[in-house]
Design a protein around this motif. Structure first.
Motif, PDB file in Angstrom:
ATOM      1  N   ILE A 147      -3.541  -0.829  -9.173  1.00 29.39           N
ATOM      2  CA  ILE A 147      -4.990  -0.873  -8.981  1.00 29.39           C
ATOM      3  C   ILE A 147      -5.366  -1.938  -7.934  1.00 29.39           C
ATOM      4  O   ILE A 147      -6.273  -1.736  -7.128  1.00 29.39           O
ATOM      5  N   THR A 148      -4.636  -3.060  -7.942  1.00 29.07           N
ATOM      6  CA  THR A 148      -4.890  -4.126  -6.960  1.00 29.07           C
ATOM      7  C   THR A 148      -4.779  -3.585  -5.529  1.00 29.07           C
ATOM      8  O   THR A 148      -5.575  -3.927  -4.657  1.00 29.07           O
ATOM      9  N   GLN A 149      -3.781  -2.713  -5.312  1.00 25.93           N
ATOM     10  CA  GLN A 149      -3.597  -2.156  -3.955  1.00 25.93           C
ATOM     11  C   GLN A 149      -4.804  -1.285  -3.592  1.00 25.93           C
ATOM     12  O   GLN A 149      -5.246  -1.268  -2.447  1.00 25.93           O
ATOM     13  N   ILE A 150      -5.326  -0.559  -4.585  1.00 29.90           N
ATOM     14  CA  ILE A 150      -6.481   0.300  -4.317  1.00 29.90           C
ATOM     15  C   ILE A 150      -7.704  -0.558  -3.995  1.00 29.90           C
ATOM     16  O   ILE A 150      -8.440  -0.283  -3.044  1.00 29.90           O
ATOM     17  N   ILE A 151      -7.889  -1.629  -4.772  1.00 20.90           N
ATOM     18  CA  ILE A 151      -9.061  -2.486  -4.549  1.00 20.90           C
ATOM     19  C   ILE A 151      -9.016  -3.127  -3.161  1.00 20.90           C
ATOM     20  O   ILE A 151     -10.019  -3.229  -2.470  1.00 20.90           O
ATOM     21  N   ARG A 152      -7.807  -3.529  -2.714  1.00 22.97           N
ATOM     22  CA  ARG A 152      -7.761  -4.185  -1.402  1.00 22.97           C
ATOM     23  C   ARG A 152      -8.097  -3.217  -0.273  1.00 22.97           C
ATOM     24  O   ARG A 152      -8.786  -3.580   0.673  1.00 22.97           O
ATOM     25  N   PHE A 155      -9.324   7.148   4.535  1.00 22.20           N
ATOM     26  CA  PHE A 155      -8.258   8.124   4.377  1.00 22.20           C
ATOM     27  C   PHE A 155      -7.135   7.546   3.500  1.00 22.20           C
ATOM     28  O   PHE A 155      -6.650   8.199   2.575  1.00 22.20           O
ATOM     29  N   ILE A 156      -6.734   6.301   3.790  1.00 23.32           N
ATOM     30  CA  ILE A 156      -5.679   5.660   2.990  1.00 23.32           C
ATOM     31  C   ILE A 156      -6.127   5.552   1.532  1.00 23.32           C
ATOM     32  O   ILE A 156      -5.368   5.830   0.605  1.00 23.32           O
ATOM     33  N   LEU A 157      -7.399   5.181   1.346  1.00 21.24           N
ATOM     34  CA  LEU A 157      -7.951   5.057  -0.007  1.00 21.24           C
ATOM     35  C   LEU A 157      -7.890   6.389  -0.739  1.00 21.24           C
ATOM     36  O   LEU A 157      -7.484   6.468  -1.910  1.00 21.24           O
ATOM     37  N   PHE A 158      -8.253   7.461  -0.023  1.00 21.13           N
ATOM     38  CA  PHE A 158      -8.233   8.802  -0.621  1.00 21.13           C
ATOM     39  C   PHE A 158      -6.819   9.179  -1.059  1.00 21.13           C
ATOM     40  O   PHE A 158      -6.594   9.627  -2.176  1.00 21.13           O
ATOM     41  N   ILE A 185      -9.850 -10.923   1.157  1.00 20.77           N
ATOM     42  CA  ILE A 185      -8.774 -10.009   0.752  1.00 20.77           C
ATOM     43  C   ILE A 185      -7.663 -10.809   0.074  1.00 20.77           C
ATOM     44  O   ILE A 185      -7.087 -10.394  -0.933  1.00 20.77           O
ATOM     45  N   GLY A 186      -7.368 -11.995   0.629  1.00 21.37           N
ATOM     46  CA  GLY A 186      -6.355 -12.871   0.038  1.00 21.37           C
ATOM     47  C   GLY A 186      -6.713 -13.213  -1.400  1.00 21.37           C
ATOM     48  O   GLY A 186      -5.867 -13.199  -2.296  1.00 21.37           O
ATOM     49  N   LEU A 187      -8.002 -13.496  -1.627  1.00 22.58           N
ATOM     50  CA  LEU A 187      -8.477 -13.849  -2.969  1.00 22.58           C
ATOM     51  C   LEU A 187      -8.333 -12.670  -3.923  1.00 22.58           C
ATOM     52  O   LEU A 187      -7.883 -12.816  -5.065  1.00 22.58           O
ATOM     53  N   ILE A 188      -8.700 -11.467  -3.434  1.00 27.21           N
ATOM     54  CA  ILE A 188      -8.579 -10.266  -4.264  1.00 27.21           C
ATOM     55  C   ILE A 188      -7.115 -10.058  -4.678  1.00 27.21           C
ATOM     56  O   ILE A 188      -6.812  -9.787  -5.843  1.00 27.21           O
ATOM     57  N   ILE A 232       0.845  -1.198   0.000  1.00 26.57           N
ATOM     58  CA  ILE A 232       0.000   0.000   0.000  1.00 26.57           C
ATOM     59  C   ILE A 232       0.883   1.252   0.000  1.00 26.57           C
ATOM     60  O   ILE A 232       0.664   2.187  -0.780  1.00 26.57           O
ATOM     61  N   THR A 233       1.910   1.265   0.857  1.00 19.53           N
ATOM     62  CA  THR A 233       2.822   2.419   0.902  1.00 19.53           C
ATOM     63  C   THR A 233       3.486   2.621  -0.460  1.00 19.53           C
ATOM     64  O   THR A 233       3.592   3.749  -0.952  1.00 19.53           O
ATOM     65  N   ALA A 234       3.920   1.508  -1.071  1.00 28.68           N
ATOM     66  CA  ALA A 234       4.597   1.608  -2.371  1.00 28.68           C
ATOM     67  C   ALA A 234       3.650   2.145  -3.435  1.00 28.68           C
ATOM     68  O   ALA A 234       4.062   2.926  -4.299  1.00 28.68           O
ATOM     69  N   ALA A 235       2.365   1.768  -3.358  1.00 35.71           N
ATOM     70  CA  ALA A 235       1.397   2.230  -4.363  1.00 35.71           C
ATOM     71  C   ALA A 235       1.248   3.751  -4.303  1.00 35.71           C
ATOM     72  O   ALA A 235       1.065   4.409  -5.335  1.00 35.71           O
TER      73      ALA A 235
END
Lengths: 279, 121
Positions: B81-86, B108-111, B11-14, A209-212
């Motif tokens: 994008i995968t990181q955003i979806i999770r 907040f992290i998503l934003f 989440i693992g599956l995603i 997440i941080t890297a993204a």
């Protein structure tokens, strides 16, 4: 050298990077950056961009296959600490073209050497906590993890200290491209006093997440070069799938030694880069 | 509190799907690229070129042209994008379980994630 030869060589190094990254919770940058800079004379910014891709690949594939399903990762701790790391990463990546990083890197490399000593020194099997930090209770951060025979419960300590370390970890991640995983594992191991495998796997979950966050900015600078990234990405994914399988069977003590040796290598690599003026 | 087991597996599956999709696209692009250019000599200019800019808007041009390098870029982008979806999935999970502090944290992290992706140099 032909493009094919370059790609195959980089692919092989990336498998090692993925394996090491998944086992230590550090991502693949520790192998990828020196290989690119020293062996292939790539500019450090492109090496850092590639490192971000390798970190996302390690994080996603190792968390997906084993760590989440087997219950090692503490998602709540991961997300809670990630807030501070994300803010830091954003600040760090925005400062990348402004800040002279040499002094920072030299200082950080010594922090890493000291951290290696702290990691080796901790003997978690002798520690028994019956209470958790009040913040950990309020945020329900305590958890359990798979031990030899059954799920083992743990209490979370010193949350504010961990938050401070995470802020610094985030800024360094954005500024230097590496080092964030090291401080994340340390914050969870030394401050929160989590079991070691919980610390490394939760770090693994977070670093993607941080890297993204930094990757978006590196993309727009043009520092993510697909020609370098594709062999890295494919190799790192294979390596981390392998690493995730090996982790469950590995003793904590051996993981601590592997982690300490690795962060000493990161420290040496940073010192080297700083002294020859690569960063 | 032990996190909901199903949620962890979801989440693992995603992550698994995201990694496989991104890996598949990257392998496809790189195979075509290596068939076309594998025998060419690599130069430092190729490694240190800033001509690879990628933004949400430019993705459209890449998909239109479908050059092998473009396909690889889409593969790499799929990883982001995968990181955003999770994170989005976690936000949804915390909201569903009325865990407002963690809904706030993950939103907040998503934003920040989406903001950094749209950020332009």
């Amino acid at each position: 050298m032909t493009i094919l030869c370059f790609s195959v060589l980089l692919f092989v190094f990336s498998i090692i990077a993925g394996l090491l990254g998944a086992l230590t919770g550090l991502g693949g940058g520790v192998v990828i950056i020196p290989v690119l800079v020293l062996l292939f004379h790539t500019d450090i910014h492109y090496a850092m961009g590639t490192s971000l891709i390798s970190v996302m690949a390690t994080s996603s594939s190792s968390s997906a296959t084993a760590y989440l399903r087997e219950g090692y990762i503490n998602l709540r701790i991961g997300m809670f600490l990630e807030v501070v790391a994300v803010i830091g990463a954003l600040i760090g990546a925005l400062l990348i073209v402004i800040i002279p990083t040499t002094f920072l890197i030299i200082l950080f490399s010594f922090v890493l050497f000291f951290s290696a000593y702290l990691t080796i020194r901790r003997k978690e099997e002798n520690e028994h906590y019956s209470n958790s930090h009040p913040w950990a209770v309020a945020l329900k951060l305590d958890g359990s993890y798979p031990s030899t025979h059954q799920m083992k419960f743990y209490h979370v300590q010193n949350v504010p200290t961990a938050l401070s370390i995470m802020g610094i970890a985030g800024i360094l991640a954005g500024l230097l491209g590496i080092g964030s995983g090291a401080l994340k594992v340390l914050a969870m191991d030394q401050a929160l006093h989590l079991p070691y495998k919980v610390a490394t796997t939760t770090s693994n979950f977070m670093i993607g997440i941080t890297a993204a966050v930094s990757a978006g900015i590196y993309f727009s600078h043009g520092f993510i070069n697909p020609l370098i990234c594709f062999p890295v990405m494919i190799g790192v994914v294979l390596g981390s799938f392998l690493g995730a399988k090996v982790l469950a069977k590995t003793q904590n003590r051996n993981l601590r030694i592997l982690f300490s040796v690795t962060i000493c290598l990161i420290g040496l690599q940073m010192l080297y880069n700083a002294l020859i003026g690569h960063i | 509190m032990q996190e909901n087991k199903n949620m962890q597996e979801f989440i693992g599956l995603i992550l698994l799907i995201g990694t496989c999709v991104s890996l598949g696209i990257t392998i496809l692009g790189s195979t075509i690229y290596l068939i076309q250019h594998g025998n060419e000599t690599i130069s430092l200019e190729m490694l240190n070129s800033t001509s690879y800019h990628l933004s949400i808007l430019q993705i459209w041009n890449i998909t239109k042209s479908l050059s092998p390098i473009g396909v690889i870029e889409i593969g790499l982008f799929a990883l982001v994008i995968t990181q955003i979806i999770r994170v989005a999935t976690l936000t949804w999970f915390y909201l569903k379980t009325n865990d407002y502090i963690f809904t706030g944290i993950s939103s907040f992290i998503l934003f920040i994630l989406i903001y950094s992706l749209l950020w332009r140099h």
